[in-house]
Design a protein around this motif. Structure first.
Motif, PDB file in Angstrom:
ATOM      1  N   GLY A  46       4.200   1.862   3.752  1.00 40.57           N
ATOM      2  CA  GLY A  46       2.768   1.984   3.994  1.00 40.57           C
ATOM      3  C   GLY A  46       1.887   1.907   2.759  1.00 40.57           C
ATOM      4  O   GLY A  46       0.673   1.980   2.853  1.00 40.57           O
ATOM      5  N   LYS A  49      -1.164  -0.919   2.528  1.00 39.18           N
ATOM      6  CA  LYS A  49      -2.078  -1.023   3.667  1.00 39.18           C
ATOM      7  C   LYS A  49      -3.430  -1.548   3.220  1.00 39.18           C
ATOM      8  O   LYS A  49      -4.026  -1.031   2.274  1.00 39.18           O
ATOM      9  CB  LYS A  49      -2.230   0.337   4.330  1.00 39.18           C
ATOM     10  CG  LYS A  49      -2.933   0.298   5.667  1.00 39.18           C
ATOM     11  CD  LYS A  49      -2.879   1.676   6.297  1.00 39.18           C
ATOM     12  CE  LYS A  49      -3.336   1.681   7.717  1.00 39.18           C
ATOM     13  NZ  LYS A  49      -3.247   3.034   8.289  1.00 39.18           N
ATOM     14  N   HIS A  66       2.815   4.065   9.866  1.00 38.80           N
ATOM     15  CA  HIS A  66       1.759   3.686   8.926  1.00 38.80           C
ATOM     16  C   HIS A  66       0.678   2.817   9.561  1.00 38.80           C
ATOM     17  O   HIS A  66      -0.464   2.827   9.114  1.00 38.80           O
ATOM     18  CB  HIS A  66       2.356   2.969   7.721  1.00 38.80           C
ATOM     19  CG  HIS A  66       3.328   3.814   6.979  1.00 38.80           C
ATOM     20  ND1 HIS A  66       2.956   4.961   6.309  1.00 38.80           N
ATOM     21  CD2 HIS A  66       4.672   3.707   6.826  1.00 38.80           C
ATOM     22  CE1 HIS A  66       4.034   5.511   5.770  1.00 38.80           C
ATOM     23  NE2 HIS A  66       5.074   4.773   6.067  1.00 38.80           N
ATOM     24  N   VAL A  67       1.050   2.054  10.587  1.00 46.42           N
ATOM     25  CA  VAL A  67       0.080   1.180  11.264  1.00 46.42           C
ATOM     26  C   VAL A  67       0.324   1.277  12.767  1.00 46.42           C
ATOM     27  O   VAL A  67       1.233   0.638  13.297  1.00 46.42           O
ATOM     28  CB  VAL A  67       0.202  -0.293  10.807  1.00 46.42           C
ATOM     29  CG1 VAL A  67      -0.813  -1.158  11.534  1.00 46.42           C
ATOM     30  CG2 VAL A  67       0.021  -0.421   9.308  1.00 46.42           C
ATOM     31  N   LEU A  78      -0.267  -3.893   6.904  1.00 45.96           N
ATOM     32  CA  LEU A  78       0.479  -3.842   5.651  1.00 45.96           C
ATOM     33  C   LEU A  78       0.551  -5.246   5.054  1.00 45.96           C
ATOM     34  O   LEU A  78       1.008  -6.184   5.709  1.00 45.96           O
ATOM     35  CB  LEU A  78       1.881  -3.284   5.880  1.00 45.96           C
ATOM     36  CG  LEU A  78       1.938  -1.878   6.477  1.00 45.96           C
ATOM     37  CD1 LEU A  78       3.383  -1.427   6.643  1.00 45.96           C
ATOM     38  CD2 LEU A  78       1.144  -0.887   5.642  1.00 45.96           C
TER      39      LEU A  78
END
Length: 106
Positions: A46, A49, A66-67, A78
């Protein structure tokens, strides 16, 4: 139709080229630019990003930690897993700033 696109990072004002076969992060590294931090390069950490402001892209697998899907729809992705389909304009900001931006959009 071209296979190479212009990448523009808004915060530092950097420009570089990226082919549709390269990730945004890889193209940045090959161009010798430093506008996105580099981590695992595989979509898991992550660290890279970014917020895509304009342009079209495809994505490889990214950690949902992370997304998530909503972030992805808002253009937060990312850089190591983003492949341009057109010229892209994007910005990198530390994760806390990106989270704040996402909350403002909601």
């Amino acid at each position: 139709m071209t296979d190479t696109f212009e990448m523009i990072e808004l915060v530092k004002g950097l420009h570089f080229s990226c082919s549709r076969e390269q990730s945004l992060l890889k193209a940045m590294e090959l161009a010798g630019k430093r506008c996105i931090p580099v981590g695992c390069r595989g979509g898991g950490c992550g660290l890279c990003k970014v917020q895509v402001v304009s342009g079209e892209f495809s994505c490889g697998p990214m950690s949902k930690k992370h997304v998530d899907e909503q972030s992805r729809r808002c253009g937060q992705v990312l850089a190591c897993r983003v492949y341009p389909l057109t010229d892209l304009t994007f910005e990198y900001r530390p994760a806390a700033e990106l989270a704040s931006t996402q909350q403002q959009v909601q």
